[in-house]
Scaffold this active site. Structure first.
Site, PDB file in Angstrom:
ATOM      1  CE  LYS A 152       5.426   6.920  -4.260  1.00  8.99           C
ATOM      2  NZ  LYS A 152       5.320   6.689  -2.824  1.00  8.99           N
ATOM      3  CG  ASP A 153       3.704   5.785  -9.361  1.00  7.95           C
ATOM      4  OD1 ASP A 153       4.052   5.145  -8.354  1.00  7.95           O
ATOM      5  OD2 ASP A 153       2.695   6.515  -9.399  1.00  7.95           O
ATOM      6  CB  SER A 174       6.068   0.217   0.592  1.00  4.15           C
ATOM      7  OG  SER A 174       7.449   0.421   0.643  1.00  4.15           O
ATOM      8  NE  ARG A 187      10.409   3.414  -0.088  1.00  2.00           N
ATOM      9  CZ  ARG A 187       9.904   4.296   0.778  1.00  2.00           C
ATOM     10  NH1 ARG A 187      10.638   4.723   1.787  1.00  2.00           N
ATOM     11  NH2 ARG A 187       8.683   4.757   0.641  1.00  2.00           N
ATOM     12  NE  ARG A 188       6.073   4.552   2.297  1.00  2.02           N
ATOM     13  CZ  ARG A 188       5.134   5.033   1.509  1.00  2.02           C
ATOM     14  NH1 ARG A 188       4.062   4.302   1.233  1.00  2.02           N
ATOM     15  NH2 ARG A 188       5.250   6.236   0.984  1.00  2.02           N
ATOM     16  CE  LYS A 189       6.864  -7.399   6.271  1.00 10.79           C
ATOM     17  NZ  LYS A 189       6.187  -8.525   5.598  1.00 10.79           N
ATOM     18  NE  ARG A 199      -2.386  -1.855  -4.602  1.00 11.92           N
ATOM     19  CZ  ARG A 199      -2.946  -2.051  -5.795  1.00 11.92           C
ATOM     20  NH1 ARG A 199      -3.297  -3.272  -6.162  1.00 11.92           N
ATOM     21  NH2 ARG A 199      -3.168  -1.047  -6.615  1.00 11.92           N
ATOM     22  CG  ASN A 206      -8.081   6.442  -2.661  1.00 18.17           C
ATOM     23  OD1 ASN A 206      -8.296   6.374  -1.453  1.00 18.17           O
ATOM     24  ND2 ASN A 206      -9.064   6.473  -3.535  1.00 18.17           N
ATOM     25  NE  ARG A 238      -2.183   3.312   0.109  1.00 14.68           N
ATOM     26  CZ  ARG A 238      -0.993   3.078  -0.400  1.00 14.68           C
ATOM     27  NH1 ARG A 238       0.046   2.984   0.375  1.00 14.68           N
ATOM     28  NH2 ARG A 238      -0.839   2.937  -1.702  1.00 14.68           N
ATOM     29  CB  CYS A 247       7.227  -3.143  -6.806  1.00  8.37           C
ATOM     30  SG  CYS A 247       6.404  -4.323  -7.878  1.00  8.37           S
TER      31      CYS A 247
END
Length: 301
Positions: A80-81, A127, A129-131, A147, A149, A153, A240
């Site tokens: 996905k990156d 993200s 998309r998530r938001k 943000r 790792n 988080r 992004c």
């Protein structure tokens, strides 16, 4: 024979890379594998939103350069990156079996699902998309940008007084953190990022001997899913800066691809699906992107 494998240095990246190396060792015990850690721009700049420091490729560019310069032989990335275009001289090799593609919620003690959360609950994610998918389902939620790792988080739940955070199920599984997952977010509520949960093994072109060594961890259905979802990503010219999701499901020789696209502020979100035969995966992904882009244009007037 020795093969040098390039990886980011995060706990998750190394967990993924070690998994790949272990699988390759099982089938090629005579080969010596060495892991080389490479820091990417996305790793070095942790305090700024990804969309403000660049675009897709923030977590892969330096690794791809090491591959082109022959400092490493293989690169292991999260699919996905990966930007939609691959640099000249490089190619994707095998694609191992995909992990769970869904997103998960890690919630403060006392909450077990998105429906449990109180009005105005603070949820952390970097993200769009998530938001915007969360806000579509619960427009009262207060989405906070975070943000870092996985460990960072999770710590932010206490440090920033959050009610929860959103992470990828795949990362939690690969780190063995099943007990931290409060709930899996149904795809009806949240479509994953294109290729979420899949790994990318990248090599230089014309490395047939290396290709043969890697073949043992290739997974056909995952390869087809990734083809479809990346065709959708390329078709919508995704970055992004905007919410994008895609999920390809394969059932025998039939395939269903669902895609989501939104504008930058999430005021327009289009979600549609398309179905067809499994041998049309790539074309269907691209076709779905065009249908959704057209609908977006009609909304934007």
């Amino acid at each position: 024979m020795k093969i040098v494998v390039g990886s980011r240095g995060s706990k998750l990246a190394l967990s993924q890379t070690n998994w790949v190396v272990d699988k390759l060792k099982e089938n090629n015990p005579e080969i010596d594998f060495e892991i080389k850690i490479i820091k990417t721009k996305g790793d070095k700049i942790q305090n700024i939103a990804l969309e403000k420091i660049g675009d897709k490729g923030l977590f892969v560019k330096e690794i791809e350069e090491a591959l082109l310069n022959k400092e490493i032989d293989i690169a292991v990335h999260s699919m996905k990156d990966m930007p939609s275009d691959v640099p000249m001289g490089l190619k994707f090799s095998c694609i191992p079996k995909r992990e769970d593609a869904r997103d998960v919620l890690i919630l403060r003690e006392g909450y077990n699902s998105i429906d449990d959360l109180p009005q105005g609950a603070k949820i952390g994610t970097g993200s769009k998309r998530r938001k915007y998918q969360l806000l579509r389902y619960r427009n009262d939620l207060n989405i906070v940008a975070i943000r870092g790792n996985v460990d960072t988080r999770i710590r932010k739940i206490d440090e920033e007084n959050l009610d929860g955070i959103v992470l990828a199920a795949a990362g939690m599984h690969r780190l063995g953190l099943y007990d931290k997952i409060s709930c899996y977010i149904p795809v009806e509520i949240m479509i994953p990022a294109p290729s979420q949960g899949a790994l990318c093994i990248q090599i230089r072109e014309n490395e047939e001997d290396l290709e043969k060594i890697l073949k043992c961890i290739d997974h056909e259905n995952t390869r087809l899913q990734v083809k479809a979802e990346r065709a959708f990503l390329k078709g919508v010219n995704g970055s992004c800066h905007i919410p994008i999701g895609a999920l390809c499901e394969i059932n025998g020789d039939k395939v269903v691809i669902e895609g989501l696209l939104g504008n930058e502020d999430g005021s327009i979100i289009v979600r549609k699906s398309i179905s067809g035969n499994v041998d049309e995966c790539e074309n269907l992904g691209y076709k779905l992107s065009q249908i959704i882009v057209e609908e977006m244009r009609s909304f934007e007037g």
